[in-house]
Write a protein that holds these residues in place. Structure first.
Motif, short mmCIF file in Angstrom:
data_model
loop_
_atom_site.label_atom_id
_atom_site.label_comp_id
_atom_site.label_asym_id
_atom_site.label_seq_id
_atom_site.Cartn_x
_atom_site.Cartn_y
_atom_site.Cartn_z
N ASP A 77 -5.59 -4.52 8.32
CA ASP A 77 -4.99 -5.69 7.69
C ASP A 77 -4.48 -6.64 8.78
O ASP A 77 -3.88 -6.20 9.77
CB ASP A 77 -3.85 -5.23 6.79
CG ASP A 77 -3.09 -6.39 6.19
OD1 ASP A 77 -3.50 -6.87 5.14
OD2 ASP A 77 -2.09 -6.82 6.81
N GLU A 128 -0.72 -6.43 9.55
CA GLU A 128 -0.37 -5.17 10.21
C GLU A 128 -0.84 -5.16 11.66
O GLU A 128 -0.12 -4.70 12.56
CB GLU A 128 -0.98 -4.00 9.45
CG GLU A 128 -0.39 -3.79 8.07
CD GLU A 128 -1.15 -2.72 7.28
OE1 GLU A 128 -1.73 -1.81 7.91
OE2 GLU A 128 -1.17 -2.82 6.04
N SER A 174 -13.03 -7.36 7.55
CA SER A 174 -13.53 -6.02 7.25
C SER A 174 -14.83 -5.72 7.98
O SER A 174 -15.62 -6.61 8.30
CB SER A 174 -13.75 -5.86 5.75
OG SER A 174 -14.86 -6.62 5.32
N ASN A 202 -2.44 -9.52 -2.83
CA ASN A 202 -3.55 -9.97 -1.99
C ASN A 202 -3.05 -10.93 -0.92
O ASN A 202 -2.24 -11.82 -1.18
CB ASN A 202 -4.61 -10.63 -2.86
CG ASN A 202 -5.80 -11.09 -2.07
OD1 ASN A 202 -5.85 -12.22 -1.61
ND2 ASN A 202 -6.77 -10.20 -1.88
N ALA A 203 -3.58 -10.79 0.29
CA ALA A 203 -3.13 -11.61 1.41
C ALA A 203 -3.38 -13.09 1.18
O ALA A 203 -2.59 -13.94 1.60
CB ALA A 203 -3.82 -11.16 2.69
N GLY A 256 -8.93 -8.27 11.65
CA GLY A 256 -8.42 -8.29 10.28
C GLY A 256 -9.51 -8.58 9.27
O GLY A 256 -9.27 -8.54 8.07
N THR A 290 0.79 -1.23 0.00
CA THR A 290 0.00 0.00 0.00
C THR A 290 0.81 1.27 0.00
O THR A 290 0.25 2.36 -0.15
CB THR A 290 -0.93 0.04 1.23
OG1 THR A 290 -0.13 0.12 2.41
CG2 THR A 290 -1.81 -1.18 1.29
#
Length: 352
Positions: free
Chosen positions: A80, A83, A55, A181-182, A53, A15
């Motif tokens: 995230d 993070e 949404s 993407n994770a 994590g 990001t």
């Protein structure tokens, strides 16, 4: 590379933003600006602080029901998963978080490996197959999502059943994926756990040389396959089922191929929860875990998010293949925590 550094690396790689560690470490922050949840009472008995994590759009309704089930005000910090895990490691014993609700097992594994999660009661762990929970009992999966190969049925007659096929010349320039993407990164980490770093590095090199189409998100990958802009795409299963529910299955040109048993592409990753060690709201946090494993919450995952419920005795969405029919590799999902190595490998391959 430590997981606290991983939060920064991921932000730079994905990001190009900086992780707001300073506010967290300083202990004073404006929740409106940073999204950091604050305790509503001094001892925490009247609130439950969740670092999520997952949404807000996806689980906010579920967390409202969690308030009723626990009798506590649920305060949430969204972000995230990687993070937030890094943030929790930075905060250490100073954290205000009671519960970590992660999008993937790797972030939970990192906290468990660093001694930041409390061991869950065996009764809660036994609700879920051992494949989908931590071997050390520090976290438990609450919903699952399978990796799949989407294909355009008008253009592809024999869809691949292994990710190894995607490096073949006939698929050159025809495969779409989202490398930042994770879920893709968790898949690569799973391949590393299964096959080792050398074999994974070779696959990444060969896949990159086959000129795949780079997109930002799984949804965009599915759209590209459906429109015929790509013949194949790497996604999670539920994106297709959400699209089918929205427009109708008969309106989709995209179909799904579930990779064969034991293939790295058949990985079933989980969203899961762990209780922060040392929390002063441990009993409330345990009620929250039990709620997420309840029939009510598990049915929400099956019906609303098109994921696989993981608690024993809860039926999945009838439109999905049965979870036990998917040949997910039998690996310790906690080992997906080595995401920092995966990111370095993806950077070396020129993918992120």
């Amino acid at each position: 590379m430590s997981w606290s550094r991983l939060g920064r690396v991921r932000v730079l790689a994905v990001t190009a933003l900086s992780l707001p560690f300073l506010a967290a470490c300083g202990g004073e922050s404006d929740s409106k600006e940073t999204g950091t949840a604050e305790k509503s009472t001094a001892d925490g008995t009247g609130s439950l602080v969740v670092y999520s994590g997952r949404s807000e759009e996806l689980i906010a309704p579920l967390l409202k029901d969690m308030e009723k089930a626990t009798g506590a005000k649920v305060e949430v910090r969204y972000g995230d998963s990687a993070e937030l895990a890094a943030q929790l490691l930075e905060e250490g014993d100073r954290t205000k978080a009671d519960l970590f609700f992660s999008q993937d097992a790797g972030a939970l594994g990192a906290l468990g490996a660093n001694g930041r999660l409390a061991e869950l009661p065996q009764k809660s762990l036994d609700e879920v197959d051992q494949v989908f929970r931590a071997e050390d009992g520090t976290w438990v999966g609450v919903s699952g999502r399978a990796r799949v190969i989407a294909y355009n049925a008008d253009k592809v007659k024999d869809a691949p059943v292994s990710v190894d096929e995607l490096t073949e010349p006939k698929w050159k320039g025809k495969v779409a994926y989202a490398p930042t993407n994770a879920s893709f990164q968790a898949f690569v980490t799973g391949m590393r756990v299964m096959k080792g770093d050398d074999a994974t590095r070779t696959w990444l090199k060969d896949f990159k040389a086959n000129d795949p189409q780079v997109l930002e998100k799984n949804g965009a990958v599915l759209d590209a396959v459906d429109a015929g802009e790509a013949e194949l795409g790497l996604i999670n299963h539920y994106y297709w089922y959400e699209k089918a529910a929205e427009v109708g299955e008969d309106k989709l040109n995209a179909k799904l191929s579930f990779p064969t048993k034991g293939d790295p592409g058949a990985l079933v990753n989980v969203a899961g929860v762990g209780i922060l060690k040392g929390t002063d709201a441990g009993a409330t946090a345990q009620k929250a875990v039990d709620f997420l494993l309840s029939q009510q919450a598990q049915t929400y995952f099956a019906d609303e998010t098109h994921e696989y419920p993981l608690a024993a005795g809860v039926a999945g969405n009838s439109e999905l293949p049965a979870l036990d029919s998917i040949g997910t590799p039998e690996i310790d999902l906690s080992k997906l925590e080595s995401l920092d190595v995966t990111l370095e490998m993806l950077q070396e391959a020129g993918m992120v």
